[in-house]
Design an enzyme around this catalytic site. Structure first.
Site, PDB file in Angstrom:
ATOM      1  N   ILE A 160      10.214  10.399  11.681  1.00 36.52           N
ATOM      2  CA  ILE A 160      11.609  10.184  12.076  1.00 36.52           C
ATOM      3  C   ILE A 160      12.505  10.243  10.844  1.00 36.52           C
ATOM      4  O   ILE A 160      13.585  10.842  10.859  1.00 36.52           O
ATOM      5  CB  ILE A 160      11.788   8.801  12.753  1.00 36.52           C
ATOM      6  CG1 ILE A 160      10.998   8.740  14.056  1.00 36.52           C
ATOM      7  CG2 ILE A 160      13.255   8.522  13.030  1.00 36.52           C
ATOM      8  CD1 ILE A 160      11.037   7.363  14.699  1.00 36.52           C
TER       9      ILE A 160
ATOM     10  N   CYS B  93       4.783  -0.083   2.924  1.00 33.00           N
ATOM     11  CA  CYS B  93       5.351  -1.386   3.289  1.00 33.00           C
ATOM     12  C   CYS B  93       6.722  -1.277   3.937  1.00 33.00           C
ATOM     13  O   CYS B  93       7.025  -2.023   4.855  1.00 33.00           O
ATOM     14  CB  CYS B  93       5.371  -2.325   2.089  1.00 33.00           C
ATOM     15  SG  CYS B  93       6.195  -1.633   0.657  1.00 33.00           S
TER      16      CYS B  93
ATOM     17  N   ASP C 244       0.813  -1.215   0.000  1.00 38.68           N
ATOM     18  CA  ASP C 244       0.000   0.000   0.000  1.00 38.68           C
ATOM     19  C   ASP C 244       0.849   1.270   0.000  1.00 38.68           C
ATOM     20  O   ASP C 244       0.364   2.353   0.275  1.00 38.68           O
ATOM     21  CB  ASP C 244      -0.946   0.012   1.210  1.00 38.68           C
ATOM     22  CG  ASP C 244      -0.190  -0.028   2.527  1.00 38.68           C
ATOM     23  OD1 ASP C 244       1.058  -0.058   2.509  1.00 38.68           O
ATOM     24  OD2 ASP C 244      -0.844  -0.030   3.588  1.00 38.68           O
TER      25      ASP C 244
ATOM     26  N   HIS D  96       8.665  -2.968  -3.509  1.00 36.55           N
ATOM     27  CA  HIS D  96       8.012  -3.599  -2.364  1.00 36.55           C
ATOM     28  C   HIS D  96       8.985  -4.204  -1.341  1.00 36.55           C
ATOM     29  O   HIS D  96      10.035  -4.715  -1.709  1.00 36.55           O
ATOM     30  CB  HIS D  96       7.047  -4.690  -2.830  1.00 36.55           C
ATOM     31  CG  HIS D  96       6.211  -5.229  -1.723  1.00 36.55           C
ATOM     32  ND1 HIS D  96       5.290  -4.448  -1.054  1.00 36.55           N
ATOM     33  CD2 HIS D  96       6.186  -6.445  -1.131  1.00 36.55           C
ATOM     34  CE1 HIS D  96       4.729  -5.181  -0.094  1.00 36.55           C
ATOM     35  NE2 HIS D  96       5.251  -6.381  -0.126  1.00 36.55           N
TER      36      HIS D  96
END
Lengths: 167, 281
Positions: free
Chosen positions: B180, B91, B88, B264
């Site tokens: 972060i 990942c 999405d 991914h």
């Protein structure tokens, strides 16, 4: 659970906004039972055509907040290049990256989860003071603002007066 | 004369309106297609972070690409199993978050060091003027969940799986990991500006590519998030012709392992008998 995190964050913001004095706007809920639907009153910024106006607007958060942005719609009548005739506000920070509906330049700041009700309304106030005619939501208002400032001003002043009467 | 002007004005207004209407329809079509794809992925991948799976499961992903089966065999020499993450756009952050929480669960010293570095990253964002209200909320939530996972003997893995599959909670953690990453990129902007394409400032890159949800990650994000947190991570990059591994930082001893296939990230676990720390990898 998405609802709960977002709802909690909204509840905290509401408490904070009610506790401290905010400049340029006031905020509350439309219905005390529904934390996702806010009613805000935006004060027309000083030294602009909108000065003295109290413009009522609804700020509606999706269940996916803060991943997704809220939608801001003016309920009070308002004449402005970046507010369409239904009162919907079109500013870049209320749109997600990749949502290029309004022809924003790539660098314009988009919705980020870090934005607060306060940062949103500060952007709206600065939009009132400084319209962007490159991506008008109200083409007629944009043209008038650019080409016929006097009649533009007359329309705005009428909205300001009406907003005071409705208060 | 007056009439001509009005006519010309209204014609040009009409042209502008038609043009923006056409652009609007096109953009709406793209947007609705994107939402459609998101829904399809969510219906095929019920999980955000899956249970542990056999590596041979990957073969199914490449039924018509024989050259990948050699890569999967190479992967099996080092790794025992994987967890998939939903594709999405979040990942990398989700895979990183899950495996770090899992690794810190049984490692008190690393947990304290990690806790300290994310606090510092948050402080930096306060200094450079981020809205503290939301920032503190994302931070406090993250710390609270981290403490729950790592305190005492460490929580059971099922609790961690539950946390990362609860969309609201899971995304809240992702939001903070994105912050972060952004903090580190801005802190070291003189360095990172050299690795950023298409943006003139690091700040702009962060507000377009890092902080919004669903934006994908690459080398720059991996570098920034690992150096901000002090977590050593090894990434097995699987591509058609070859594989490679990258360790951040390159001289560290990895505590988490990810599988990268173009676009991914999934989570990897070294097999018990393989020496995943072997310098030859």
């Amino acid at each position: 659970m998405t609802e709960e995190r977002g709802a909690l964050l909204l509840r905290k913001q509401l408490a904070e906004l009610n506790k401290s004095c905010t400049e340029g706007f006031s905020a509350g809920l439309i219905d005390d039972e529904d934390i996702y639907r806010w009613e805000v009153v935006i004060y027309g910024p000083p030294d602009t055509n909108y000065e003295g106006g109290y413009f009522k607007a609804h700020l509606i958060f999706p269940k996916e907040y803060p991943d997704r942005p809220p939608k801001l719609t003016f309920v009070s009548e308002i004449w402005h290049p970046n507010i369409d005739k239904n009162g919907d506000v079109c500013i870049s920070i209320l749109h997600e990256p990749g949502d290029d509906n309004y022809g924003y330049e790539k660098a314009a700041e988009r919705w980020l989860p870090i934005h607060t009700v306060e940062t949103i309304l500060i952007s709206v106030i600065s939009m009132l003071a400084d319209p962007n005619d490159e991506s008008p939501a109200n083409v007629d208002a944009a043209k008038e603002w650019r080409d016929f400032p006097d009649s533009f001003k007359k329309k705005v002043v009428r909205c300001v007066r009406r907003s005071q009467e409705e208060l | 004369m007056e009439g001509d002007k009005t006519l010309a004005t209204s014609a040009s207004t009409k042209a502008v309106e038609e043009e923006s209407l056409a652009a609007l329809n096109m953009d709406e079509a793209i947007l609705s297609q994107r939402r459609g794809i998101e829904e399809q992925i969510a219906s095929e991948q019920q999980y955000l972070v899956s249970s542990t799976r056999e590596l041979s499961e990957l073969e199914r992903d490449y039924q018509h690409h024989g050259e990948f089966s050699a890569r999967i065999q190479e992967l099996k020499l080092i790794y025992g199993c994987l967890r998939r993450t939903r594709a999405d756009g979040n990942c990398f952050y989700r895979a990183f978050g899950f495996s770090v929480f899992e690794a810190l669960r049984k490692n008190k010293a690393a947990y304290q060091a990690f806790r300290k570095s994310i606090t510092e990253a948050k402080e930096y964002l306060v200094i450079i003027g981020y809205p503290t209200f939301t920032l503190e909320d994302f931070y406090e939530n993250f710390i609270e969940e981290l403490d729950k996972v790592c305190d005492g003997e460490g929580c059971p893995i099922s609790q961690l799986e539950e946390l990362f599959n609860d969309k609201g909670m899971s995304n809240y953690l992702v939001v903070f990991l994105r912050l972060i990453t952004s903090s580190q990129l801005q802190k070291e902007q003189d360095f990172f500006i050299n690795f950023i394409d298409g943006y003139s400032t690091v700040k702009e890159f962060c507000s377009q590519e890092i902080e919004p949800m669903d934006k994908e990650s690459d080398h720059v994000q991996m570098n920034a998030l690992t150096s901000a947190t002090g977590v050593c991570m090894r990434v097995f990059c699987m591509e058609r012709g070859q594989y490679s591994t990258v360790t951040f930082p390159s001289d560290g001893k990895p505590i988490i392992h990810l599988l990268y296939r173009p676009g991914h990230f999934d989570i990897l676990y070294p097999s018990a008998d393989a020496t995943a720390d072997s310098p030859t990898l």
